[in-house]
Design a protein around this motif. Structure first.
Motif, mmCIF file in Angstrom:
data_model
loop_
_atom_site.group_PDB
_atom_site.id
_atom_site.type_symbol
_atom_site.label_atom_id
_atom_site.label_comp_id
_atom_site.label_asym_id
_atom_site.label_seq_id
_atom_site.Cartn_x
_atom_site.Cartn_y
_atom_site.Cartn_z
ATOM 1 N N GLY A 1 -12.170 -13.075 6.987
ATOM 2 C CA GLY A 1 -11.848 -11.732 6.523
ATOM 3 C C GLY A 1 -11.428 -11.783 5.073
ATOM 4 O O GLY A 1 -11.077 -12.838 4.544
ATOM 5 N N VAL A 2 -11.488 -10.648 4.409
ATOM 6 C CA VAL A 2 -11.068 -10.571 3.019
ATOM 7 C C VAL A 2 -10.145 -9.370 2.855
ATOM 8 O O VAL A 2 -10.438 -8.274 3.327
ATOM 9 C CB VAL A 2 -12.283 -10.461 2.066
ATOM 10 C CG1 VAL A 2 -13.132 -9.238 2.368
ATOM 11 C CG2 VAL A 2 -11.829 -10.445 0.612
ATOM 12 N N SER A 3 -8.999 -9.602 2.222
ATOM 13 C CA SER A 3 -8.080 -8.512 1.936
ATOM 14 C C SER A 3 -8.436 -7.912 0.580
ATOM 15 O O SER A 3 -9.309 -8.412 -0.131
ATOM 16 C CB SER A 3 -6.637 -9.014 1.956
ATOM 17 O OG SER A 3 -5.731 -7.924 1.847
ATOM 18 N N ASP A 4 -7.759 -6.842 0.217
ATOM 19 C CA ASP A 4 -8.106 -6.142 -1.009
ATOM 20 C C ASP A 4 -6.941 -5.250 -1.409
ATOM 21 O O ASP A 4 -5.985 -5.083 -0.645
ATOM 22 C CB ASP A 4 -9.371 -5.303 -0.780
ATOM 23 C CG ASP A 4 -10.009 -4.850 -2.085
ATOM 24 O OD1 ASP A 4 -9.993 -5.632 -3.043
ATOM 25 O OD2 ASP A 4 -10.514 -3.718 -2.137
ATOM 26 N N ARG A 5 -7.020 -4.693 -2.576
ATOM 27 C CA ARG A 5 -6.026 -3.737 -3.040
ATOM 28 C C ARG A 5 -6.723 -2.586 -3.749
ATOM 29 O O ARG A 5 -7.740 -2.763 -4.404
ATOM 30 C CB ARG A 5 -5.030 -4.405 -4.004
ATOM 31 C CG ARG A 5 -4.041 -5.336 -3.312
ATOM 32 C CD ARG A 5 -3.174 -4.573 -2.313
ATOM 33 N NE ARG A 5 -2.179 -5.411 -1.681
ATOM 34 C CZ ARG A 5 -2.339 -6.115 -0.569
ATOM 35 N NH1 ARG A 5 -3.534 -6.110 0.024
ATOM 36 N NH2 ARG A 5 -1.363 -6.829 -0.043
ATOM 37 N N GLY A 6 -6.155 -1.412 -3.604
ATOM 38 C CA GLY A 6 -6.700 -0.224 -4.253
ATOM 39 C C GLY A 6 -6.845 0.919 -3.280
ATOM 40 O O GLY A 6 -7.130 0.721 -2.102
ATOM 41 N N MET A 7 -6.601 2.135 -3.785
ATOM 42 C CA MET A 7 -6.835 3.320 -2.972
ATOM 43 C C MET A 7 -8.334 3.601 -2.926
ATOM 44 O O MET A 7 -9.108 3.086 -3.738
ATOM 45 C CB MET A 7 -6.063 4.501 -3.547
ATOM 46 C CG MET A 7 -4.556 4.304 -3.476
ATOM 47 S SD MET A 7 -3.652 5.793 -3.960
ATOM 48 C CE MET A 7 -1.953 5.194 -3.767
#
Length: 273
Positions: A92-98
């Motif tokens: 899995g890959v996490s992320d940031r941002g709306m």
């Protein structure tokens, strides 16, 4: 249950790093047969030696894009020999941002990694898992059960992963295959406090809490060794869903009955510094 997986065959996609590697180490201590899928051939070789030293009976590894595991010579033949008692999808890959800060490509990349890769691996392993009436463990996230600010694309794709996991469970029950969803909060890691600095700078994201584990939610970081042990116990007992910390179940339940109150409590839990 501490020796339940002794002598059994476990396939771990994403088994050469992160939580997947912690699960592999715990299975090695229980003297399991391991089959690892990962991209980095050098790291897979390194971890193979470590896992054998830790007690694994055998370790086979396949260096490739997990979505194309079917193309790997010898993969199907390896699983046909023993069947599969445990399949762990830990990629899995996490992320940031709306959401409005993401591009279409950003969202598609997350959906591919967080949903389609695990779906592909599961399809590839269905026959040997069914042969042994084994257990499939899908590593999800609290972000797949509760929407969290600063993690728009991650939440969207992890909600889809939750739905896929529950659908697999319904469809595979009659074949004797069990499917466990694991939904943990932030897992402790050495780079937790700086993991997203470059991405935040690249996207110009300045929201408070965006760089913190959990997107800013005040959650204690989970010990990955303890979590690995708990996951293997839950898989052995064929529990349906493992949510950590357990108190998160309160907010999850509130979303069904009092969504306004649930959103209020969630916002109150966010870091304001």
């Amino acid at each position: 249950m501490s020796e339940f997986w002794t002598g059994k065959t476990a396939v771990i996609s994403g088994g050469s790093r992160g939580l997947g590697l912690h699960l592999a180490m715990e299975l090695a201590r229980q003297q399991s047969h391991l089959v690892l899928i990962g991209r980095d051939a050098d790291n897979l070789r390194l971890q193979r030696d470590r896992l054998l030293q830790a007690g694994a009976m055998t370790v086979d590894s396949f260096a490739c894009d997990a979505a194309e595991i079917d193309l790997q010579s010898g993969f199907r033949e390896r699983l046909e020999r023993s069947g599969v008692d445990l399949l762990v999808n830990a990629i899995g890959v996490s992320d940031r941002g709306m959401l409005d800060q993401l591009t279409r490509e950003d969202l598609l990349n997350q959906f591919n990694t967080n949903v389609l890769v695990g779906w592909s691996v599961t399809k590839s392993c269905l026959v040997p898992v069914t042969q042994n009436q084994g257990c499939i463990v899908n590593i999800g996230s609290l972000a797949g059960l509760i929407g969290t600010p600063n993690m728009g694309g991650y939440c969207v794709t992890k909600f889809a992963w939750t739905a896929l996991t529950r659908q697999w469970r319904m469809e595979l029950k009659e074949r004797g295959v069990h499917v466990l969803l694991v939904a943990p909060g932030p897992i402790a890691r050495d780079d937790s406090d700086h993991r997203y600095d470059a991405l935040l700078a690249q996207r110009g994201i300045q929201q408070k809490g965006a760089s913190k584990p959990g997107g800013g939610a005040k959650l204690r970081r989970i010990d990955p060794v303890w979590l690995s042990q708990r996951i293997l116990v839950a898989a052995a007992k064929r529990e349906r869903e493992l949510i950590v910390p357990w108190k998160a179940r309160i907010v999850i339940g509130l979303f069904a009955f009092a969504p306004g109150l649930a959103e209020y409590l969630l916002r109150r839990s966010l870091h304001r510094d």
